[in-house]
Structures are given as C-alpha cells and as structure tokens.
Write a protein that holds these residues in place. Structure first.
Motif, short mmCIF file in Angstrom:
data_model
loop_
_atom_site.label_atom_id
_atom_site.label_comp_id
_atom_site.label_asym_id
_atom_site.label_seq_id
_atom_site.Cartn_x
_atom_site.Cartn_y
_atom_site.Cartn_z
N HIS A 1 -154.12 45.27 5.26
CA HIS A 1 -155.35 44.75 4.41
C HIS A 1 -154.78 43.33 3.83
CE1 HIS A 1 -157.79 46.52 1.18
NE2 HIS A 1 -158.53 45.24 1.42
N LEU A 2 -153.49 43.07 3.28
CA LEU A 2 -153.29 41.92 2.83
C LEU A 2 -153.36 40.57 3.65
CD1 LEU A 2 -152.04 40.07 0.57
CD2 LEU A 2 -150.02 40.64 1.14
N GLU A 3 -153.20 40.79 5.06
CA GLU A 3 -153.08 39.60 6.04
C GLU A 3 -154.95 39.47 6.12
OE1 GLU A 3 -152.01 39.48 10.96
OE2 GLU A 3 -150.50 39.93 9.54
N ASP A 4 -155.47 40.49 6.36
CA ASP A 4 -156.97 40.32 6.70
C ASP A 4 -157.62 39.59 5.37
OD1 ASP A 4 -159.32 41.04 8.29
OD2 ASP A 4 -159.86 42.09 6.19
N THR A 5 -157.46 39.98 4.22
CA THR A 5 -158.10 39.15 3.14
C THR A 5 -157.45 37.60 3.00
OG1 THR A 5 -157.96 41.37 1.85
CG2 THR A 5 -157.95 39.33 0.87
N LEU A 6 -156.08 37.36 3.49
CA LEU A 6 -155.75 36.09 3.42
C LEU A 6 -156.42 35.39 4.56
CD1 LEU A 6 -151.98 36.61 2.56
CD2 LEU A 6 -153.99 35.84 1.10
N PRO B 1 -155.22 32.51 11.27
CA PRO B 1 -155.05 33.47 12.15
C PRO B 1 -154.41 33.24 13.61
CG PRO B 1 -157.47 32.47 12.15
CD PRO B 1 -156.56 31.76 11.05
N LYS B 2 -154.29 32.01 13.74
CA LYS B 2 -153.74 31.70 15.07
C LYS B 2 -152.13 31.90 14.88
CE LYS B 2 -157.53 28.90 16.97
NZ LYS B 2 -157.93 27.69 17.26
N ALA B 3 -151.53 31.55 13.72
CA ALA B 3 -150.05 31.71 13.49
C ALA B 3 -149.91 32.32 12.06
CB ALA B 3 -149.65 30.21 13.39
N PRO B 4 -150.14 33.68 12.14
CA PRO B 4 -149.93 34.47 10.72
C PRO B 4 -148.74 34.92 10.47
CG PRO B 4 -151.00 35.77 12.32
CD PRO B 4 -150.59 34.38 13.21
N LYS B 5 -147.69 34.79 11.72
CA LYS B 5 -146.51 35.69 11.72
C LYS B 5 -145.36 35.04 10.52
CE LYS B 5 -142.82 37.28 14.51
NZ LYS B 5 -142.39 37.48 16.01
N LYS B 6 -145.11 33.74 10.39
CA LYS B 6 -144.09 33.39 9.58
C LYS B 6 -144.40 33.68 8.05
CE LYS B 6 -140.97 29.28 8.92
NZ LYS B 6 -140.64 28.05 9.14
#
Length: 245
Positions: free
Chosen positions: A189-194, A202-207
C-alpha cells in the motif's frame, strides 16, 4: 521464570505495633509484585485500619500468615535478610539493600527467601537478627535516617523487583503485533501511494523500499498501528474535508 522468583519471596513483619503500617506494607508489596505476607505477633490484626490503608491490597491481608515466633515465619526459607537501620555489633555481614536484593533474587530463583522487618520503634532485636543470615541497610541521609516501616518495605521490595527484572521495564504483553501478511499489505500500500504522489520511481523502487521496510521493522508495529498507517495512506490519495478543521 520471574513469576516463580516473586512467589518465592515473603515479607515478614515482626511485632508491628500499628495495624495501619501492616496495611501500608501490604500495599507496598503488591505494587512490586510480592504477595506473601507473614506477621509475627502483631499487636492488632486483623484490623479495620490495616484494611483501609492497604488500598487494593486487602487480599494480601486476608492471606497473611500470623505466627508466634520468627522461626515459624522463616520455615522453609533458604535465606533471611534482616533489615537494619543502623550498624550492629554482631558478626552478620551487612550490605546495602541493592546488594542484598541481588543476592536474594538469585536464591529465590529456586528456594524461598524472606525479607524481615522489625518493630517501628526499635527495629529487629538481636535475637531476631540471629535468625537471619544477612543484614541489609538502606543508605539513607545520615542526618535524618528515620524511615516509616511501610516506606522501608517499599524500598526493599522495589530493589528486589529491580534485581529480578535486571533493571528492565516489563513489556506490554497485551499488545497484538502485526502479522507478516499485515506488514506486507502495508508495504504494498505504501509503495503504491508513494508512486502515485511522485515520491517513488516505479522503474526502480527496490532500494528505497528496502530502506522504508527497515524503518518499520525497527518500530515493531502493532496490528492497530498498521491499520492507522493504512488509513493515512488511503486519505493521502483521496483526502476528505472535515467541518471542524
């Protein structure tokens, strides 16, 4: 383990003259998790004044064991710590209450021990001290070292509790921590919101996502806290207006 130690500790009051001090001592004991009270030849007990001053610790008074001699009260104990307000010309080892509590808590892990207190006016007699294996003294102000009986009980019970818990505050065991599934739901949910607010690429969210996970992992989130945070995330994307703001 700690509960077993608490159950192995008894507080013994010898020839207490004022019943109110018995009630106050019971209250002091209960606040520190001790419940076994022994009374050696109290002047007045049971007594309404004792009950009134126990303030919620009346159960300790109801279960108190009254004996005629100190030896009876110490039956089964592996160590009796006699409280002394002054140095005595006797051969017993004298230590401060902190040291006494540390020694006593170690023995109480497997065997009963007793904390022994004397009368309000003169403390323990030499004959009573002879029944003890260790003397403990509260290092009070030498210019005014007079302590009420219940206050002395409170100090010693506090020290024994701190020794048992090794100075640590007990954690709130009623908290329901968030499950792994709940945490994963929060992170998604947090990742989607950010991403939606333009903070996360969205292309490099991992780090960045890994760093955020570490922050929340340190927080040891509870179930209700996860729900609170997800509510904030929802309103971040679709805010509501409140009349009171």
């Amino acid at each position: 383990m700690s509960q077993t130690i608490f159950n192995n500790i008894r507080v013994v009051l010898c020839q207490t003259s004022h019943p109110g001090n018995i009630g106050s001592a019971a209250r002091a004991m209960k606040t520190m998790g001790l419940k076994h009270l022994y009374l050696v030849k109290p002047d007045k007990f049971p007594d309404a004044h004792a009950t009134a001053l126990s303030t919620g610790a009346a159960d300790l008074l109801e279960n108190a064991i009254v004996t005629e001699t100190l030896s009876e009260a110490l039956t089964g104990c592996a160590l009796a710590i006699g409280m002394s307000a002054r140095k005595r010309q006797i051969s017993h080892e004298l230590v401060n209450v902190r040291e006494a509590a540390m020694r006593g808590s170690k023995i109480a892990a497997s065997q009963p021990i007793a904390l022994v207190f004397g009368t309000e006016m003169s403390g323990l007699s030499n004959a009573e001290l002879d029944c003890c294996q260790l003397l403990a003294m509260i290092p009070a102000n030498p210019e005014y070292s007079s302590l009420n009986l219940a206050a002395a009980v409170q100090v010693m019970c506090y020290e024994i509790r701190m020794a048992i818990l090794e100075g640590k505050l007990e954690e709130n065991t009623t908290a329901e921590y968030a499950t792994n599934e709940a945490l994963e739901g929060l992170y998604a949910h947090l990742e989607d919101t950010l991403i939606k607010i333009g903070y996360l690429n969205p292309k490099a969210p991992k780090k960045l996502s890994e760093r955020i996970r570490r922050i929340y992992a340190r927080a040891k989130l509870e179930k209700e806290e996860v729900n609170l945070l997800r509510g904030i995330l929802t309103l971040t994307i679709d805010p509501k207006k409140h009349n009171k703001y």
